[in-house]
Each structure stands twice: as C-alpha cells, then as structure tokens.
Write a protein that holds these residues in place. Sequence first.
Motif, short mmCIF file in Angstrom:
data_model
loop_
_atom_site.label_atom_id
_atom_site.label_comp_id
_atom_site.label_asym_id
_atom_site.label_seq_id
_atom_site.Cartn_x
_atom_site.Cartn_y
_atom_site.Cartn_z
N LEU A 47 0.83 -1.20 0.00
CA LEU A 47 0.00 0.00 0.00
C LEU A 47 0.87 1.25 0.00
O LEU A 47 0.59 2.22 -0.71
CB LEU A 47 -0.94 0.02 1.21
N ALA A 48 1.94 1.22 0.79
CA ALA A 48 2.84 2.38 0.86
C ALA A 48 3.45 2.67 -0.51
O ALA A 48 3.59 3.82 -0.92
CB ALA A 48 3.93 2.14 1.91
N LYS A 49 3.81 1.61 -1.22
CA LYS A 49 4.38 1.79 -2.56
C LYS A 49 3.34 2.34 -3.55
O LYS A 49 3.62 3.18 -4.37
CB LYS A 49 4.87 0.43 -3.09
N TRP A 50 2.14 1.81 -3.44
CA TRP A 50 1.08 2.17 -4.39
C TRP A 50 0.55 3.58 -4.17
O TRP A 50 0.02 4.21 -5.09
CB TRP A 50 -0.10 1.18 -4.28
N ARG A 51 0.64 4.06 -2.92
CA ARG A 51 0.04 5.36 -2.56
C ARG A 51 0.49 6.49 -3.48
O ARG A 51 -0.28 7.37 -3.81
CB ARG A 51 0.42 5.66 -1.10
N ALA A 52 1.74 6.45 -3.90
CA ALA A 52 2.28 7.57 -4.67
C ALA A 52 2.04 7.42 -6.18
O ALA A 52 2.38 8.31 -6.95
CB ALA A 52 3.78 7.69 -4.40
N ALA A 56 -2.97 5.33 -13.70
CA ALA A 56 -2.71 4.28 -14.70
C ALA A 56 -1.70 3.26 -14.17
O ALA A 56 -1.82 2.06 -14.42
CB ALA A 56 -2.19 4.91 -16.00
N ASP A 57 -0.72 3.72 -13.40
CA ASP A 57 0.27 2.79 -12.83
C ASP A 57 -0.35 1.95 -11.72
O ASP A 57 -0.04 0.77 -11.56
CB ASP A 57 1.48 3.57 -12.28
N LEU A 58 -1.22 2.58 -10.93
CA LEU A 58 -1.95 1.84 -9.89
C LEU A 58 -2.80 0.75 -10.54
O LEU A 58 -2.84 -0.40 -10.08
CB LEU A 58 -2.82 2.82 -9.09
N ALA A 59 -3.48 1.12 -11.63
CA ALA A 59 -4.31 0.14 -12.35
C ALA A 59 -3.44 -1.03 -12.82
O ALA A 59 -3.81 -2.20 -12.67
CB ALA A 59 -5.01 0.80 -13.54
N PHE A 60 -2.27 -0.71 -13.35
CA PHE A 60 -1.37 -1.77 -13.81
C PHE A 60 -1.00 -2.71 -12.66
O PHE A 60 -1.01 -3.93 -12.80
CB PHE A 60 -0.11 -1.18 -14.45
N GLU A 61 -0.66 -2.14 -11.49
CA GLU A 61 -0.27 -2.97 -10.34
C GLU A 61 -1.42 -3.90 -9.92
O GLU A 61 -1.21 -5.09 -9.67
CB GLU A 61 0.15 -2.09 -9.15
N VAL A 62 -2.63 -3.34 -9.82
CA VAL A 62 -3.77 -4.15 -9.37
C VAL A 62 -4.07 -5.23 -10.42
O VAL A 62 -4.22 -6.42 -10.09
CB VAL A 62 -5.02 -3.26 -9.12
N LEU A 63 -4.14 -4.82 -11.68
CA LEU A 63 -4.49 -5.76 -12.74
C LEU A 63 -3.45 -6.88 -12.90
O LEU A 63 -3.80 -8.02 -13.21
CB LEU A 63 -4.66 -5.02 -14.08
N SER A 64 -2.20 -6.54 -12.66
CA SER A 64 -1.14 -7.55 -12.78
C SER A 64 -1.35 -8.73 -11.84
O SER A 64 -0.89 -9.83 -12.11
CB SER A 64 0.23 -6.94 -12.43
N LEU A 75 0.37 -4.93 -20.95
CA LEU A 75 -0.67 -4.54 -20.00
C LEU A 75 -0.44 -3.11 -19.51
O LEU A 75 -1.37 -2.31 -19.37
CB LEU A 75 -0.70 -5.52 -18.82
N LYS A 76 0.82 -2.80 -19.28
CA LYS A 76 1.15 -1.45 -18.83
C LYS A 76 0.76 -0.42 -19.89
O LYS A 76 0.20 0.65 -19.57
CB LYS A 76 2.65 -1.36 -18.53
N ALA A 77 1.03 -0.74 -21.14
CA ALA A 77 0.68 0.18 -22.24
C ALA A 77 -0.84 0.33 -22.35
O ALA A 77 -1.34 1.43 -22.60
CB ALA A 77 1.27 -0.33 -23.55
N ILE A 78 -1.58 -0.76 -22.14
CA ILE A 78 -3.05 -0.70 -22.21
C ILE A 78 -3.58 0.22 -21.09
O ILE A 78 -4.45 1.06 -21.32
CB ILE A 78 -3.66 -2.12 -22.10
N CYS A 79 -3.03 0.08 -19.88
CA CYS A 79 -3.48 0.93 -18.77
C CYS A 79 -3.14 2.40 -19.04
O CYS A 79 -3.96 3.29 -18.79
CB CYS A 79 -2.82 0.49 -17.45
N ALA A 80 -1.94 2.63 -19.57
CA ALA A 80 -1.51 4.01 -19.83
C ALA A 80 -2.38 4.67 -20.89
O ALA A 80 -2.69 5.86 -20.83
CB ALA A 80 -0.04 4.03 -20.25
N LYS A 81 -2.78 3.88 -21.88
CA LYS A 81 -3.59 4.41 -22.96
C LYS A 81 -5.03 4.65 -22.50
O LYS A 81 -5.73 5.53 -23.00
CB LYS A 81 -3.54 3.37 -24.09
N THR A 82 -5.48 3.88 -21.50
CA THR A 82 -6.88 3.96 -21.04
C THR A 82 -7.10 5.13 -20.08
O THR A 82 -8.01 5.94 -20.28
CB THR A 82 -7.29 2.66 -20.33
N TYR A 83 -6.28 5.21 -19.06
CA TYR A 83 -6.56 6.16 -17.98
C TYR A 83 -5.75 7.44 -18.14
O TYR A 83 -4.73 7.64 -17.50
CB TYR A 83 -6.32 5.49 -16.62
#
Length: 475
Positions: A47-52, A56-64, A75-83
Amino acid sequence: MRYISTRASSGKPPEFKRFCEILLEGLAPDGGLYLPEHYPQVDETTLAKWRALPYADLAFEVLSLYIDDIPAADLKAICAKTYTEEVFGSAQIVPLRPLEAGLYLEALSNGPTLAFKDMAMQLLGNLFEYELARRGEELNILGATSGDTGSAAEYAMRGKHGVRVFMLSPNGRMSPFQQAQMFSLQDANIHNIAVDGVFDDCQDIVKAVSNDLAFKRQFKIGTVNSINWARLMAQVVYYFAGYFQATKTNTENVSFTVPSGNFGNVCAGHVARMMGLPIDKLVVATNENDVLDEFFRTGVYRVRGSTDTHETSSPSMDISKASNFERFVFDLLGRDGGKTRSLFHDQIASQGSFELGADPAFPLAAQRFGFVSGKSTHADRLATIRDTFGRFGTMIDTHTADGLKVAREYIQPGVPMIVLETALPIKFAATIEEALGQPPARPARFEGIEALPKRVKLMAPDAAAIQRYISENVQ
Ligand SMILES: *Cc1c(COP(=O)(O)O)cnc(C)c1O
C-alpha cells in the motif's frame, strides 16, 4: 491466476481458466460467474508503494495480480492508454471532493459518457482490441440498454479494430441527452437500433439471438454485460485510489457507500476489501427497487417480477435482480459452489427467492464482510440534491443522491465515508430541475449535442429481422 465458477461442484475437480479465456466470455458453462481462485493479498508495504502512483500505474499494479497471460509491458501500455487526463478530465482520474467533515464524493463520472461505467468499459475496449488482434478474431457485441451501459459500451468500442457494436434501445424512452450521446456517434462499427417497444423487448431479443447457437457462432456474437469479470476487476482500482486520497497512513479505515443496482460496483469494493484494503463498511444504497437492502436486512433474496419493478428517477438502479450478487454469496458461503448453485439455480427457479436469515453464514455479511445497507426514495433524492446544492454549492445526480442519503445513516466518527459519484447530473436533467428549479451544468464538450445528426435504425421488436440486420452489417 486461475478463475473458477461460483457453481463449481464440490465432487468434481473445478475447471480452471486463465484471464484471457474468460475476457470474451459471459457466464461460465455451468451458469455460474467467474471469480479468481483466491484474492491476492496486499500488505502495508505494498500500500505504501502504491500510494504515490498515478492512476494508470496503480491500475497496472492491481491488474497484474489478476492477469498473467498478457505480457507486463503490453498490459502497462493498455493501462496508460486507457486512464488519461484527456479521457477522464483530470490528472487524478477519480478526484475526491470533500463535502462536510469526514464525508467525501469520489468522482467516477468524468469519462466520455459521464457515468462510472466508463471506468471499466474504456479498459474493456482496449483489452478486447488487444486480445482479438492477438487471436486474429472478430467480435460482434450485441446488447440492450435503457441508458448508461449502452453509451459506455459504444464510446469504449468506437473505432476499435475487430469489434462491432449492435445496441438495442427502446425507441423514445431514453432521456434526450442519452439518445443524443449514442445516436450522434458516426463510427462505422457502431450500430444503434431503436426498437419499437420497451426495454424488456430489447432484452428478449438479445436473449433470443444469443440462444440461437448456430447464429451466435457464425456471427461471433458477444456481450459486455456487468457480469464480465474484467469490468469488475477494473473497478477495484478506484477503491484503492479513493482510499489513498482520503487517508494519510496505510492502516486507517475508511467506509464506502455505493449506489447499487446489479451489485457490480460494490462487488468490486468487496474484492478490494478481501485483498486487504482497510475498508470498514461497504454500504449498499438502493432506490425503491430494494432487492439488495431487503437481503442485507433480513437474509431474504427475492427476485422481483416486472410489475414489482419500479421506474424511478434513478433509473440505472431499477433492477429486478442483482446479476453480480451471486459472487458475494459464493464468498459468504465459504465458496461452496454446490450450495450457491442450489440457491441461484434451483431455488430461484422454483420459488423466485431464497432465505439465508437462519443460516449461520448470514450474520457474517455484516460482521466479517462489512456489508450494511439502506434505501432511498424519490422524495429523498429531491431533498438530498437540494440540501447538497444549498449547503455546498455542489450539484449531484439522482443515483449519487441515493448514495449520499444512505451514507449519512452509517457515518462513524474518525472513519472517512466515501460516497461513489456514479453519474453527472446532466444525464438526469428533469429530476435536477424538479429539485432545484434550474437545469444542471453541462460540460462544454456536450453543448448542443441534441442537434447533431443522428445515426440510428428504427426496427420492430422482431429477433429474426434484427438477425438479418446484423448479418448484412458484418462485412
Ligand atoms: C450502472 C449504474 C449504477 C448501478 O451499478 P451496479 O454496478 O449495477 O450496482 C448506479 N448508478 C449509475 C449512474 C449507473 O449507471
């Protein structure tokens, strides 16, 4: 990560699937809904890592944690393009707005169609395009809508390679704004069909076409309804994003209130909580269609007939049954697929309801899973919209008003309460005018959309004719 059905029977070894196998599927073959085999656990360090992280990066972490059959870079590119800020209107994507002390609105409705369904559907559009290209396949999405779902699906799929959308809506029954949103799309792969009938007629046609297995196979018919696991998974992300905005440390509790219909949104909250996000209560807010409130109060789940399903001023919550609810009941019953099947298949079919009030599992819904509920009426919506505008200068939509009304019944000192804002008021202008005597604000990009040329085909409620139309437009 492997996926199982909520109706997997205990005698047989369960059938496991990977993410991309269930992405384009609806129900599991046994009629159940897909869930991950287990919920990945997120600890304080994570959580501490994700907070910052940006959204789109948070989405990538959760989806991974749920997808291991798409390469990480893709997957990272898909998240970046979406959000993106461009699509969702702000860098935070889901900004938190304080109302009074300890009470917040989390804005989920600044995407292309101004309802929270964009949060998941925009991702789904990009995942579908990716997976179809990888398989060299095409998909024709057939759906029925009375408003928010259809437009969110069309704006997610417009211009995407390999995907066409055939969306049925009851002619003349959506709000002028909703009609304009859908019918003004000029993309060649989007087909609006206005059916001369009511929403149920549209749904019956979708069912009839989907039950024609030869047609379904030949024309690669698929759906994007709310039971799709990928939609639910995408929604988990904004519970984390809301938590980070409302807290400073990673041990504080927050509660969420969710305006609910098919239980998709709040089920994502349940998943986030099961992953270890410090959520105290998940407050399920319903309108006059109180199937879910009744369950959480009494343990009785009773599907409503059409005469018992009310048309309300928060229409996206007008449901007769909650199609995602089976996922939660499966967890509540200790993931007993046999018991889940007997409730949702046998008992619903034979008597239209089941009763868990006397089951030892029922009290766990509140005690272990944090679920509580409440209900709101048309009068409550008007009063809440008026009060919120009067005291805070904030205009809210009718569904969010249901949430805010019920949230106030469960606020506890020291625990931030986050109400999910599920649509913007402009989508439901008539009720806002009724409450405030003035029309809602309209985002600049929607100025004058009612006057744009419309692309829509008016058809009789005739499944065979609609099948012909699909076959003629799938070239
Ligand atoms: C779809 C919708 C809801 C209900 O969400 P569920 O996931 O079906 O519970 C609530 N509010 C709005 C504005 C919606 O479009």
